[in-house]
Write an enzyme that holds these catalytic residues in place. Structure first.
Site, PDB file in Angstrom:
ATOM      1  N   GLY A 192      79.517 -77.118  36.994  1.00 22.73           N
ATOM      2  CA  GLY A 192      78.658 -78.737  37.428  1.00 22.73           C
ATOM      3  C   GLY A 192      77.699 -78.265  38.319  1.00 22.73           C
ATOM      4  O   GLY A 192      77.853 -77.436  38.474  1.00 22.73           O
ATOM      5  N   ILE A 209      74.959 -72.003  43.048  1.00 16.04           N
ATOM      6  CA  ILE A 209      76.673 -71.667  42.574  1.00 16.04           C
ATOM      7  C   ILE A 209      77.423 -72.777  41.518  1.00 16.04           C
ATOM      8  O   ILE A 209      77.141 -73.879  41.900  1.00 16.04           O
ATOM      9  CB  ILE A 209      77.429 -71.525  43.993  1.00 16.04           C
ATOM     10  N   GLY A 235      78.294 -69.305  36.816  1.00 17.76           N
ATOM     11  CA  GLY A 235      79.060 -68.514  38.007  1.00 17.76           C
ATOM     12  C   GLY A 235      77.714 -69.109  38.959  1.00 17.76           C
ATOM     13  O   GLY A 235      77.586 -69.475  39.427  1.00 17.76           O
ATOM     14  N   CYS A 277      68.746 -78.783  42.236  1.00 18.45           N
ATOM     15  CA  CYS A 277      70.348 -79.037  42.698  1.00 18.45           C
ATOM     16  C   CYS A 277      70.126 -80.435  43.608  1.00 18.45           C
ATOM     17  O   CYS A 277      70.802 -80.676  44.364  1.00 18.45           O
ATOM     18  CB  CYS A 277      71.055 -77.660  43.799  1.00 18.45           C
TER      19      CYS A 277
END
Length: 233
Positions: free
Chosen positions: A71, A151, A163, A181
């Protein structure tokens, strides 16, 4: 039963790491291998999660770009960053994916506290953040915060892989080739950037001690079913 801890020195090829994780996750789901935590470093590279936006790769020729099935969006991995791959039986840990991701965040925050550093999470921004009162606020007056850990996980048959990553002392300019991100305005930091003379061995010790406190041992036998990307950044 606590997971097997594996530390790999030097720089690990990304594609080889993903292949190893996938094989280990399958073995865990089949009950033929124990859970594992794998600590390593990668050569400089960018990874694109399942939510990555092409426009966020601002310098596509700078480093190799890997399509990760975890993700999240774009992130950077490189020397000086501790990558922590978690192959854990989420099925046996309650089958609550959101709780599992929160536990991963809490694990990082607890480890950072070992060095007197306060890591925090934000409901509108994933990852672990550090307040930067020493830096000017954003144009709208929002206090500046820098990300210190990312993460992003994937589940297969309720076993996690991929992870998290913690910035110990990477070259922070390497993050300039992406919008990390997908978040603009706030920046990226590291333990050394914050003035903490921490070694990779120090960080590994803190992560292992914090895992025992926050994540604990696997409580029950494996169960199948979960599959797909989740969490991230």
């Amino acid at each position: 039963m606590m997971p097997e801890w594996i530390i790999t020195d030097g720089l690990t090829d990304y594609a080889q790491a993903v292949a190893w994780m996938e094989a280990r996750a399958e073995a865990i789901a089949a009950g033929t291998a124990p859970e594992a935590i794998w600590l390593l470093e990668h050569p400089p590279l960018y990874t694109a999660g399942t939510s990555a936006k092409p426009a966020d790769l601002t310098d596509p020729d700078r480093f190799p770009v890997h399509q990760a099935k975890r993700g999240g969006q774009y992130t950077y991995h490189g020397p000086g960053q501790r990558v922590v791959y978690v192959m854990l039986d989420v099925g046996a840990r309650g089958r609550d994916v959101r709780c599992f991701v929160r536990d991963l965040e809490a694990w990082v925050i607890d480890a950072l506290a070992s060095f007197g550093l306060r890591g925090e999470i934000r409901p509108d921004r994933v990852g672990v953040w550090v307040a930067r009162p020493d830096k000017p606020p954003l144009p709208d007056g929002t206090p500046r915060e820098d990300k210190i850990a990312a993460i992003g996980i994937r589940l297969r048959k309720w076993v996690s892989f991929h992870g998290l990553s913690v910035n110990l002392d990477p070259d922070l300019s390497h993050f300039d080739g992406i919008v990390p991100c997908g978040i603009t305005g706030h920046g990226v930091t590291s333990l050394v950037d914050l003035g903490l003379p921490v070694t990779m061995a120090d960080l590994d010790v803190a992560l292992r001690a914090s895992f025992a406190r926050v994540m604990g041992a696997r409580p029950a036998a494996a169960t199948g079913g979960g599959d797909g990307p989740t969490g991230a950044d």
